[in-house]
Design a protein around this motif. Structure first.
Motif, PDB file in Angstrom:
ATOM      1  N   MET A  31      -0.332 -10.165  -6.118  1.00 25.43           N
ATOM      2  CA  MET A  31      -0.225  -8.597  -6.026  1.00 25.43           C
ATOM      3  C   MET A  31      -1.558  -7.815  -6.665  1.00 25.43           C
ATOM      4  O   MET A  31      -2.132  -8.574  -7.471  1.00 25.43           O
ATOM      5  N   ARG A  32      -1.873  -6.830  -6.208  1.00 28.15           N
ATOM      6  CA  ARG A  32      -2.900  -6.117  -6.719  1.00 28.15           C
ATOM      7  C   ARG A  32      -2.404  -4.569  -6.514  1.00 28.15           C
ATOM      8  O   ARG A  32      -2.071  -4.245  -5.459  1.00 28.15           O
ATOM      9  N   HIS A  33      -2.626  -3.818  -7.710  1.00 27.94           N
ATOM     10  CA  HIS A  33      -2.318  -2.387  -7.596  1.00 27.94           C
ATOM     11  C   HIS A  33      -3.595  -1.656  -7.826  1.00 27.94           C
ATOM     12  O   HIS A  33      -4.243  -1.908  -9.067  1.00 27.94           O
ATOM     13  N   GLU A  34      -3.637  -0.473  -7.310  1.00 31.09           N
ATOM     14  CA  GLU A  34      -4.798   0.204  -7.513  1.00 31.09           C
ATOM     15  C   GLU A  34      -4.408   1.827  -7.360  1.00 31.09           C
ATOM     16  O   GLU A  34      -3.474   2.137  -6.845  1.00 31.09           O
ATOM     17  N   GLU A  35      -5.211   2.416  -8.165  1.00 31.27           N
ATOM     18  CA  GLU A  35      -4.981   4.162  -8.086  1.00 31.27           C
ATOM     19  C   GLU A  35      -6.314   4.684  -7.997  1.00 31.27           C
ATOM     20  O   GLU A  35      -7.335   4.239  -8.932  1.00 31.27           O
ATOM     21  N   ALA A  39      -8.583  -0.894  -8.880  1.00 34.41           N
ATOM     22  CA  ALA A  39      -7.767  -1.670  -9.349  1.00 34.41           C
ATOM     23  C   ALA A  39      -7.266  -1.560 -10.691  1.00 34.41           C
ATOM     24  O   ALA A  39      -8.456  -1.821 -11.573  1.00 34.41           O
ATOM     25  N   ALA A  42      -3.407  -6.772 -11.526  1.00 40.43           N
ATOM     26  CA  ALA A  42      -3.301  -7.949 -10.246  1.00 40.43           C
ATOM     27  C   ALA A  42      -2.550  -8.948 -10.940  1.00 40.43           C
ATOM     28  O   ALA A  42      -2.783  -9.274 -12.020  1.00 40.43           O
ATOM     29  N   THR A  55      -5.198  -6.876 -16.251  1.00 47.12           N
ATOM     30  CA  THR A  55      -5.127  -5.485 -16.426  1.00 47.12           C
ATOM     31  C   THR A  55      -6.459  -4.812 -17.166  1.00 47.12           C
ATOM     32  O   THR A  55      -6.860  -5.457 -18.221  1.00 47.12           O
ATOM     33  N   GLN A  57      -6.318  -1.503 -18.092  1.00 48.22           N
ATOM     34  CA  GLN A  57      -5.822  -0.469 -18.752  1.00 48.22           C
ATOM     35  C   GLN A  57      -5.713  -0.365 -20.481  1.00 48.22           C
ATOM     36  O   GLN A  57      -5.433   0.492 -20.948  1.00 48.22           O
TER      37      GLN A  57
END
Length: 116
Positions: A31-35, A39, A42, A55, A57
């Protein structure tokens, strides 16, 4: 109740980390999440039980991760040969037993104990 767990790996750039873990170490991208086009997280894995969440973050934690992954003798030798074939630098270490150490581009370390 069953648990699902992942290890957080703190990186500067998630897409660059995906390149290292997937393209160089043979992990699979799950999975890969971006905003906002960037990114943030992942999920990568290499077999069952080896899920990592890459991450960006927590920038103050970049490079502070250590993953300890014990492999069987045949799997260990095959993995070390794969690293060498791809030109991935490894180091030697000790944590109760001899280790092969891979350091990612952000300074996180992956410890692989040599099977006895």
């Amino acid at each position: 109740m069953s648990w699902v767990s992942s290890t957080l790996v703190f990186v500067r750039d998630v897409d660059a980390a995906i390149g290292f873990y997937v393209d160089r170490l043979g992990f699979m991208l799950g999975m890969r999440h971006e905003e906002g086009g960037r990114a943030l997280v992942a999920g990568v894995s290499r077999g069952e039980g080896s899920g990592l969440l890459l991450t960006c973050q927590w920038p103050e934690k970049v490079g502070s991760g250590i993953l300890y992954a014990a492999l069987g003798a045949g799997e260990f030798e095959g993995f070390v040969a794969e690293l060498a074939a791809k030109g991935i630098e490894t180091g030697e270490g000790w944590w109760g037993s001899p280790l092969v150490i891979v350091t990612d581009p952000d300074g996180n370390q992956l410890y692989f104990p040599r099977p006895e």
